[in-house]
Write a protein that holds these residues in place. Structure first.
Motif, PDB file in Angstrom:
ATOM      1  N   THR A 128       0.858  -1.180   0.000  1.00 22.66           N
ATOM      2  CA  THR A 128       0.000   0.000   0.000  1.00 22.66           C
ATOM      3  C   THR A 128       0.891   1.226   0.000  1.00 22.66           C
ATOM      4  O   THR A 128       1.900   1.246   0.703  1.00 22.66           O
ATOM      5  CB  THR A 128      -0.880   0.043   1.261  1.00 22.66           C
ATOM      6  OG1 THR A 128      -1.685  -1.128   1.302  1.00 22.66           O
ATOM      7  CG2 THR A 128      -1.769   1.265   1.277  1.00 22.66           C
ATOM      8  N   TYR A 129       0.519   2.219  -0.803  1.00 19.57           N
ATOM      9  CA  TYR A 129       1.170   3.520  -0.662  1.00 19.57           C
ATOM     10  C   TYR A 129       0.123   4.602  -0.749  1.00 19.57           C
ATOM     11  O   TYR A 129      -0.940   4.411  -1.340  1.00 19.57           O
ATOM     12  CB  TYR A 129       2.310   3.738  -1.658  1.00 19.57           C
ATOM     13  CG  TYR A 129       1.925   3.769  -3.110  1.00 19.57           C
ATOM     14  CD1 TYR A 129       1.555   4.966  -3.716  1.00 19.57           C
ATOM     15  CD2 TYR A 129       1.974   2.630  -3.894  1.00 19.57           C
ATOM     16  CE1 TYR A 129       1.234   5.006  -5.058  1.00 19.57           C
ATOM     17  CE2 TYR A 129       1.652   2.664  -5.226  1.00 19.57           C
ATOM     18  CZ  TYR A 129       1.291   3.859  -5.813  1.00 19.57           C
ATOM     19  OH  TYR A 129       0.972   3.890  -7.138  1.00 19.57           O
ATOM     20  N   TRP A 130       0.410   5.743  -0.115  1.00 14.60           N
ATOM     21  CA  TRP A 130      -0.543   6.842  -0.089  1.00 14.60           C
ATOM     22  C   TRP A 130       0.200   8.159  -0.217  1.00 14.60           C
ATOM     23  O   TRP A 130       1.377   8.258   0.113  1.00 14.60           O
ATOM     24  CB  TRP A 130      -1.376   6.811   1.185  1.00 14.60           C
ATOM     25  CG  TRP A 130      -0.583   7.056   2.421  1.00 14.60           C
ATOM     26  CD1 TRP A 130      -0.395   8.250   3.045  1.00 14.60           C
ATOM     27  CD2 TRP A 130       0.153   6.106   3.181  1.00 14.60           C
ATOM     28  NE1 TRP A 130       0.400   8.099   4.150  1.00 14.60           N
ATOM     29  CE2 TRP A 130       0.764   6.790   4.245  1.00 14.60           C
ATOM     30  CE3 TRP A 130       0.378   4.741   3.050  1.00 14.60           C
ATOM     31  CZ2 TRP A 130       1.555   6.153   5.168  1.00 14.60           C
ATOM     32  CZ3 TRP A 130       1.175   4.123   3.974  1.00 14.60           C
ATOM     33  CH2 TRP A 130       1.741   4.820   5.023  1.00 14.60           C
ATOM     34  N   VAL A 131      -0.517   9.162  -0.737  1.00 16.13           N
ATOM     35  CA  VAL A 131       0.074  10.482  -0.940  1.00 16.13           C
ATOM     36  C   VAL A 131      -1.035  11.525  -0.901  1.00 16.13           C
ATOM     37  O   VAL A 131      -2.173  11.250  -1.282  1.00 16.13           O
ATOM     38  CB  VAL A 131       0.853  10.533  -2.273  1.00 16.13           C
ATOM     39  CG1 VAL A 131      -0.075  10.353  -3.463  1.00 16.13           C
ATOM     40  CG2 VAL A 131       1.632  11.814  -2.409  1.00 16.13           C
ATOM     41  N   ASP A 132      -0.700  12.725  -0.408  1.00 15.55           N
ATOM     42  CA  ASP A 132      -1.630  13.850  -0.451  1.00 15.55           C
ATOM     43  C   ASP A 132      -1.553  14.491  -1.833  1.00 15.55           C
ATOM     44  O   ASP A 132      -0.460  14.781  -2.324  1.00 15.55           O
ATOM     45  CB  ASP A 132      -1.277  14.896   0.607  1.00 15.55           C
ATOM     46  CG  ASP A 132      -1.588  14.416   2.003  1.00 15.55           C
ATOM     47  OD1 ASP A 132      -2.467  13.553   2.146  1.00 15.55           O
ATOM     48  OD2 ASP A 132      -0.959  14.916   2.955  1.00 15.55           O
ATOM     49  N   LEU A 133      -2.696  14.721  -2.444  1.00 15.60           N
ATOM     50  CA  LEU A 133      -2.740  15.356  -3.754  1.00 15.60           C
ATOM     51  C   LEU A 133      -2.822  16.870  -3.613  1.00 15.60           C
ATOM     52  O   LEU A 133      -3.269  17.386  -2.579  1.00 15.60           O
ATOM     53  CB  LEU A 133      -3.945  14.834  -4.542  1.00 15.60           C
ATOM     54  CG  LEU A 133      -3.929  13.328  -4.830  1.00 15.60           C
ATOM     55  CD1 LEU A 133      -5.219  12.900  -5.494  1.00 15.60           C
ATOM     56  CD2 LEU A 133      -2.747  12.980  -5.701  1.00 15.60           C
ATOM     57  N   PRO A 134      -2.426  17.621  -4.636  1.00 13.44           N
ATOM     58  CA  PRO A 134      -2.451  19.089  -4.548  1.00 13.44           C
ATOM     59  C   PRO A 134      -3.840  19.681  -4.341  1.00 13.44           C
ATOM     60  O   PRO A 134      -3.977  20.784  -3.814  1.00 13.44           O
ATOM     61  CB  PRO A 134      -1.882  19.545  -5.886  1.00 13.44           C
ATOM     62  CG  PRO A 134      -1.148  18.383  -6.421  1.00 13.44           C
ATOM     63  CD  PRO A 134      -1.792  17.168  -5.855  1.00 13.44           C
ATOM     64  N   ASP A 135      -4.886  18.967  -4.750  1.00 10.97           N
ATOM     65  CA  ASP A 135      -6.239  19.512  -4.586  1.00 10.97           C
ATOM     66  C   ASP A 135      -6.852  19.205  -3.220  1.00 10.97           C
ATOM     67  O   ASP A 135      -8.014  19.490  -2.981  1.00 10.97           O
ATOM     68  CB  ASP A 135      -7.151  19.020  -5.705  1.00 10.97           C
ATOM     69  CG  ASP A 135      -7.355  17.514  -5.697  1.00 10.97           C
ATOM     70  OD1 ASP A 135      -6.846  16.839  -4.782  1.00 10.97           O
ATOM     71  OD2 ASP A 135      -8.014  16.999  -6.615  1.00 10.97           O
ATOM     72  N   HIS A 138     -10.730  23.816  -4.614  1.00 13.17           N
ATOM     73  CA  HIS A 138     -10.121  24.721  -5.577  1.00 13.17           C
ATOM     74  C   HIS A 138     -10.240  26.142  -5.035  1.00 13.17           C
ATOM     75  O   HIS A 138     -11.252  26.504  -4.431  1.00 13.17           O
ATOM     76  CB  HIS A 138     -10.812  24.603  -6.938  1.00 13.17           C
ATOM     77  CG  HIS A 138     -10.765  23.203  -7.482  1.00 13.17           C
ATOM     78  ND1 HIS A 138      -9.624  22.667  -8.019  1.00 13.17           N
ATOM     79  CD2 HIS A 138     -11.709  22.237  -7.551  1.00 13.17           C
ATOM     80  CE1 HIS A 138      -9.871  21.421  -8.409  1.00 13.17           C
ATOM     81  NE2 HIS A 138     -11.127  21.133  -8.135  1.00 13.17           N
ATOM     82  N   PRO A 139      -9.234  26.970  -5.250  1.00  9.99           N
ATOM     83  CA  PRO A 139      -9.294  28.339  -4.718  1.00  9.99           C
ATOM     84  C   PRO A 139     -10.388  29.158  -5.405  1.00  9.99           C
ATOM     85  O   PRO A 139     -10.692  28.960  -6.571  1.00  9.99           O
ATOM     86  CB  PRO A 139      -7.910  28.903  -5.024  1.00  9.99           C
ATOM     87  CG  PRO A 139      -7.376  28.061  -6.115  1.00  9.99           C
ATOM     88  CD  PRO A 139      -7.998  26.708  -5.957  1.00  9.99           C
ATOM     89  N   LYS A 140     -10.997  30.078  -4.624  1.00  7.21           N
ATOM     90  CA  LYS A 140     -12.030  30.946  -5.204  1.00  7.21           C
ATOM     91  C   LYS A 140     -11.416  31.974  -6.137  1.00  7.21           C
ATOM     92  O   LYS A 140     -11.999  32.372  -7.118  1.00  7.21           O
ATOM     93  CB  LYS A 140     -12.806  31.659  -4.101  1.00  7.21           C
ATOM     94  CG  LYS A 140     -13.666  30.744  -3.288  1.00  7.21           C
ATOM     95  CD  LYS A 140     -14.448  31.528  -2.256  1.00  7.21           C
ATOM     96  CE  LYS A 140     -15.303  30.586  -1.430  1.00  7.21           C
ATOM     97  NZ  LYS A 140     -16.095  31.305  -0.446  1.00  7.21           N
ATOM     98  N   TYR A 141     -10.233  32.441  -5.793  1.00  7.12           N
ATOM     99  CA  TYR A 141      -9.584  33.477  -6.583  1.00  7.12           C
ATOM    100  C   TYR A 141      -8.226  32.971  -7.052  1.00  7.12           C
ATOM    101  O   TYR A 141      -7.503  32.327  -6.296  1.00  7.12           O
ATOM    102  CB  TYR A 141      -9.394  34.745  -5.747  1.00  7.12           C
ATOM    103  CG  TYR A 141     -10.693  35.287  -5.220  1.00  7.12           C
ATOM    104  CD1 TYR A 141     -11.577  35.965  -6.064  1.00  7.12           C
ATOM    105  CD2 TYR A 141     -11.051  35.108  -3.893  1.00  7.12           C
ATOM    106  CE1 TYR A 141     -12.775  36.442  -5.586  1.00  7.12           C
ATOM    107  CE2 TYR A 141     -12.253  35.588  -3.402  1.00  7.12           C
ATOM    108  CZ  TYR A 141     -13.110  36.258  -4.260  1.00  7.12           C
ATOM    109  OH  TYR A 141     -14.308  36.722  -3.793  1.00  7.12           O
ATOM    110  N   TYR A 142      -7.930  33.282  -8.260  1.00  9.32           N
ATOM    111  CA  TYR A 142      -6.647  32.914  -8.831  1.00  9.32           C
ATOM    112  C   TYR A 142      -5.825  34.181  -9.015  1.00  9.32           C
ATOM    113  O   TYR A 142      -6.360  35.269  -9.183  1.00  9.32           O
ATOM    114  CB  TYR A 142      -6.830  32.216 -10.181  1.00  9.32           C
ATOM    115  CG  TYR A 142      -7.514  30.884 -10.071  1.00  9.32           C
ATOM    116  CD1 TYR A 142      -6.782  29.747  -9.812  1.00  9.32           C
ATOM    117  CD2 TYR A 142      -8.890  30.764 -10.204  1.00  9.32           C
ATOM    118  CE1 TYR A 142      -7.394  28.502  -9.701  1.00  9.32           C
ATOM    119  CE2 TYR A 142      -9.513  29.550 -10.088  1.00  9.32           C
ATOM    120  CZ  TYR A 142      -8.758  28.415  -9.845  1.00  9.32           C
ATOM    121  OH  TYR A 142      -9.367  27.206  -9.735  1.00  9.32           O
TER     122      TYR A 142
END
Length: 116
Positions: free
Chosen positions: A62-69, A97-101
């Protein structure tokens, strides 16, 4: 005549001494093992790792990772010589997802500003 007999004996001796393909007599069996690592850093907000074990015939892990989203991806897998690599991928959490880019990135050509 004796010279031809000696050459024939040398050729026979060389062909018998080199069978062509070397096959080892002893083939070691795969050994069981266990492998584990993980990283959890509250300051950088990272969490990833892997667990893997083998019984000498098959591999389980098993492997796990945090995704950017903001979600977490987890992969459970097995591997052996009959079925190959089989993975089950799952995701936890909701994508954020951010409200403002920020402002869009702009690129310019060098000849627009007199650079050559």
């Amino acid at each position: 005549m004796i010279y031809q007999v000696v050459i024939a004996l040398v050729v026979v001796a060389v062909t018998q001494a080199d069978p062509g393909v070397y096959e080892p007599v002893y083939k070691p069996e795969p050994l069981p093992y266990y492998f584990d690592y993980s990283v959890h850093d509250d300051y950088k907000k990272t969490d990833f790792g892997q667990h893997e074990k083998s019984d000498g015939k098959a591999l389980y892990g098993t492997y796990w990772v945090d995704l950017p989203d903001g979600r977490k991806q987890r992969v459970d897998y097995t591997a052996d010589h009959y079925k190959g690599y089989v993975a089950k991928v799952s995701y936890y959490g909701h994508a954020k997802h951010p409200k403002y880019y920020g402002p869009p990135a702009t690129f310019f050509k060098s000849h627009d500003y007199g650079y050559h």
